[in-house]
Design a protein around this motif. Sequence first.
Motif, PDB file in Angstrom:
ATOM      1  N   ILE A   1       2.742  25.670   2.586  1.00  0.00           N
ATOM      2  CA  ILE A   1       3.159  24.308   2.946  1.00  0.00           C
ATOM      3  C   ILE A   1       3.133  24.125   4.463  1.00  0.00           C
ATOM      4  O   ILE A   1       2.725  23.074   4.975  1.00  0.00           O
ATOM      5  N   ALA A   2       3.545  25.171   5.189  1.00  0.00           N
ATOM      6  CA  ALA A   2       3.518  25.097   6.660  1.00  0.00           C
ATOM      7  C   ALA A   2       2.085  24.925   7.160  1.00  0.00           C
ATOM      8  O   ALA A   2       1.832  24.159   8.105  1.00  0.00           O
ATOM      9  N   MET A   3       1.135  25.625   6.530  1.00  0.00           N
ATOM     10  CA  MET A   3      -0.268  25.514   6.942  1.00  0.00           C
ATOM     11  C   MET A   3      -0.818  24.128   6.642  1.00  0.00           C
ATOM     12  O   MET A   3      -1.565  23.543   7.448  1.00  0.00           O
ATOM     13  N   VAL A   4      -0.443  23.578   5.493  1.00  0.00           N
ATOM     14  CA  VAL A   4      -0.952  22.255   5.104  1.00  0.00           C
ATOM     15  C   VAL A   4      -0.378  21.170   6.012  1.00  0.00           C
ATOM     16  O   VAL A   4      -1.113  20.312   6.533  1.00  0.00           O
ATOM     17  N   THR A   5       0.952  21.189   6.214  1.00  0.00           N
ATOM     18  CA  THR A   5       1.597  20.131   7.007  1.00  0.00           C
ATOM     19  C   THR A   5       1.176  20.172   8.476  1.00  0.00           C
ATOM     20  O   THR A   5       1.127  19.133   9.142  1.00  0.00           O
ATOM     21  N   SER A   6       0.894  21.365   8.983  1.00  0.00           N
ATOM     22  CA  SER A   6       0.483  21.474  10.399  1.00  0.00           C
ATOM     23  C   SER A   6      -1.023  21.327  10.553  1.00  0.00           C
ATOM     24  O   SER A   6      -1.523  21.341  11.694  1.00  0.00           O
ATOM     25  N   ASN A   7      -1.740  21.231   9.443  1.00  0.00           N
ATOM     26  CA  ASN A   7      -3.206  21.210   9.473  1.00  0.00           C
ATOM     27  C   ASN A   7      -3.745  22.444  10.187  1.00  0.00           C
ATOM     28  O   ASN A   7      -4.785  22.412  10.831  1.00  0.00           O
TER      29      ASN A   7
ATOM     30  N   ALA B   1      18.102  31.225   8.870  1.00  0.00           N
ATOM     31  CA  ALA B   1      16.698  31.409   9.246  1.00  0.00           C
ATOM     32  C   ALA B   1      16.162  30.155   9.944  1.00  0.00           C
ATOM     33  O   ALA B   1      15.405  30.241  10.912  1.00  0.00           O
ATOM     34  N   GLY B   2      16.558  28.972   9.443  1.00  0.00           N
ATOM     35  CA  GLY B   2      16.130  27.731  10.075  1.00  0.00           C
ATOM     36  C   GLY B   2      16.674  27.588  11.484  1.00  0.00           C
ATOM     37  O   GLY B   2      15.970  27.140  12.397  1.00  0.00           O
ATOM     38  N   LEU B   3      17.934  27.984  11.685  1.00  0.00           N
ATOM     39  CA  LEU B   3      18.522  27.923  13.027  1.00  0.00           C
ATOM     40  C   LEU B   3      17.796  28.876  13.976  1.00  0.00           C
ATOM     41  O   LEU B   3      17.517  28.521  15.139  1.00  0.00           O
ATOM     42  N   ALA B   4      17.475  30.075  13.485  1.00  0.00           N
ATOM     43  CA  ALA B   4      16.721  31.023  14.318  1.00  0.00           C
ATOM     44  C   ALA B   4      15.343  30.455  14.663  1.00  0.00           C
ATOM     45  O   ALA B   4      14.859  30.628  15.794  1.00  0.00           O
ATOM     46  N   ALA B   5      14.714  29.776  13.696  1.00  0.00           N
ATOM     47  CA  ALA B   5      13.404  29.168  13.953  1.00  0.00           C
ATOM     48  C   ALA B   5      13.507  28.088  15.027  1.00  0.00           C
ATOM     49  O   ALA B   5      12.665  28.005  15.925  1.00  0.00           O
ATOM     50  N   PHE B   6      14.545  27.262  14.939  1.00  0.00           N
ATOM     51  CA  PHE B   6      14.751  26.194  15.929  1.00  0.00           C
ATOM     52  C   PHE B   6      14.872  26.772  17.343  1.00  0.00           C
ATOM     53  O   PHE B   6      14.235  26.293  18.287  1.00  0.00           O
ATOM     54  N   LEU B   7      15.673  27.817  17.480  1.00  0.00           N
ATOM     55  CA  LEU B   7      15.864  28.446  18.792  1.00  0.00           C
ATOM     56  C   LEU B   7      14.581  29.126  19.274  1.00  0.00           C
ATOM     57  O   LEU B   7      14.235  29.069  20.457  1.00  0.00           O
ATOM     58  N   MET B   8      13.872  29.769  18.338  1.00  0.00           N
ATOM     59  CA  MET B   8      12.666  30.503  18.728  1.00  0.00           C
ATOM     60  C   MET B   8      11.551  29.569  19.152  1.00  0.00           C
ATOM     61  O   MET B   8      10.813  29.856  20.110  1.00  0.00           O
ATOM     62  N   VAL B   9      11.400  28.437  18.472  1.00  0.00           N
ATOM     63  CA  VAL B   9      10.376  27.466  18.870  1.00  0.00           C
ATOM     64  C   VAL B   9      10.700  26.919  20.263  1.00  0.00           C
ATOM     65  O   VAL B   9       9.810  26.737  21.103  1.00  0.00           O
ATOM     66  N   GLY B  10      11.995  26.683  20.525  1.00  0.00           N
ATOM     67  CA  GLY B  10      12.387  26.240  21.856  1.00  0.00           C
ATOM     68  C   GLY B  10      12.065  27.274  22.916  1.00  0.00           C
ATOM     69  O   GLY B  10      11.667  26.941  24.043  1.00  0.00           O
ATOM     70  N   TRP B  11      12.226  28.543  22.575  1.00  0.00           N
ATOM     71  CA  TRP B  11      11.909  29.623  23.526  1.00  0.00           C
ATOM     72  C   TRP B  11      10.402  29.703  23.781  1.00  0.00           C
ATOM     73  O   TRP B  11       9.964  29.772  24.936  1.00  0.00           O
ATOM     74  N   PHE B  12       9.605  29.684  22.697  1.00  0.00           N
ATOM     75  CA  PHE B  12       8.152  29.771  22.850  1.00  0.00           C
ATOM     76  C   PHE B  12       7.586  28.532  23.527  1.00  0.00           C
ATOM     77  O   PHE B  12       6.569  28.601  24.219  1.00  0.00           O
ATOM     78  N   GLY B  13       8.177  27.373  23.280  1.00  0.00           N
ATOM     79  CA  GLY B  13       7.602  26.120  23.766  1.00  0.00           C
ATOM     80  C   GLY B  13       6.426  25.665  22.933  1.00  0.00           C
ATOM     81  O   GLY B  13       5.685  24.755  23.331  1.00  0.00           O
ATOM     82  N   SER B  14       6.237  26.278  21.781  1.00  0.00           N
ATOM     83  CA  SER B  14       5.159  25.897  20.864  1.00  0.00           C
ATOM     84  C   SER B  14       5.468  26.522  19.508  1.00  0.00           C
ATOM     85  O   SER B  14       6.348  27.377  19.388  1.00  0.00           O
ATOM     86  N   VAL B  15       4.731  26.082  18.496  1.00  0.00           N
ATOM     87  CA  VAL B  15       4.943  26.652  17.157  1.00  0.00           C
ATOM     88  C   VAL B  15       3.634  26.599  16.375  1.00  0.00           C
ATOM     89  O   VAL B  15       2.877  25.633  16.477  1.00  0.00           O
ATOM     90  N   THR B  16       3.376  27.667  15.637  1.00  0.00           N
ATOM     91  CA  THR B  16       2.263  27.696  14.690  1.00  0.00           C
ATOM     92  C   THR B  16       2.828  28.059  13.327  1.00  0.00           C
ATOM     93  O   THR B  16       3.975  28.512  13.208  1.00  0.00           O
ATOM     94  N   ASN B  17       2.014  27.898  12.288  1.00  0.00           N
ATOM     95  CA  ASN B  17       2.505  28.237  10.947  1.00  0.00           C
ATOM     96  C   ASN B  17       2.670  29.746  10.752  1.00  0.00           C
ATOM     97  O   ASN B  17       3.163  30.179   9.732  1.00  0.00           O
ATOM     98  N   ALA B  18       2.255  30.556  11.729  1.00  0.00           N
ATOM     99  CA  ALA B  18       2.430  32.009  11.639  1.00  0.00           C
ATOM    100  C   ALA B  18       3.801  32.455  12.150  1.00  0.00           C
ATOM    101  O   ALA B  18       4.101  33.652  12.127  1.00  0.00           O
TER     102      ALA B  18
END
Length: 338
Positions: free
Chosen positions: A153-159, A243-260
């Motif tokens: 689903i992450a791959m589909v929604t992010s194209n 897990a969602g909270l960790a994802a939120f913080l990690m995306v903020g740290w990276f400054g980007s997000v991929t489905n991986a």
Amino acid sequence: MSDQARSHADIDASVTSRTQMSGFQAMVRTQPFWVLVAIIAIGLVMSFVSDVFLSERNLFNITRNFAFFGIMALGMSAVICTGGIDLSVGSLMGLAGIVCGLVMQAGFGLFWGFVACMAASAMVGLVNGILIAYVRLAPFVVTLGMLAMARSIAMVTSNNKMIYEFGPDQDLFEWIGGESIYGIPNPVIVLVILTAVFWWVWRYSVWGRWVIAIGGNAKAAKLSGIPVENVTVSVYVISSLCAGLAAFLMVGWFGSVTNALGLTYELNVIAATVIGGANLMGGVVYALGAPIGAALMELIRNSLLLAGIDALWQQFFVGLFLILAVLLEQIRNRGRGD
């Protein structure tokens, strides 16, 4: 004094001696204590092996990195305490991160990005919990299937594209995940607050006692009036929210997000949880164990890099410490049984 009386006196003395165990003695008997000792020992050795180890920047990186896994391990502890397992947390991170990124990229701001991230996480946990608690499917099968579906689903929604533009709140978003307050990384502050919450939950709340009771004996818990199905659903929702909270913080740290995002993280999270003292058979959990287990995992990874050992050995040591933690728990259980 009769033999029967002496027997009763011996039993009373035995019970009294057990209740007189000091707080330190009780702490020494726990697995998180010995994991903490191992962390200190590794830290002392590494301080002689590498001049970089005790540098401010390296300690900052270690604490920030293990905070993400510690947050996820706190949620995983609740699942494992019931005797279950959640293999979907890594893929869930990818899905939650993508949902958050898409919402913020559309200009909805940080608040709605966070809400969308947590809502997607809660939905995954709710599906997992219902299938396990009410449909009676095995946790391993359900969460393994969700692992594949969430990633897809992450791959589909992010194209299948990277998201790196987060709208008007991008600077604040990146500050939350990647910066610090008084030198303490923000994710570590979140981890400390969550650990305190979970400590209170396991020690004082009714829900915490229900979870531990279900892990000890689900049938007995059901007969005693505990809503086993609802509590089981709730632990999978909480695991997903962490897990969602960790994802939120990690995306903020990276400054980007991929489905991986979060790929194969489930192994590290489960390992950190078990190393921290949670029993895979259920019924045993420590709030402090989750961050301590996560700290050991990150310390091993950092030490291998600083010692010049190939990073490909990292998963070997993760698996090794996981087996050792389970073996130690088995030995302790046999000792209690004797």
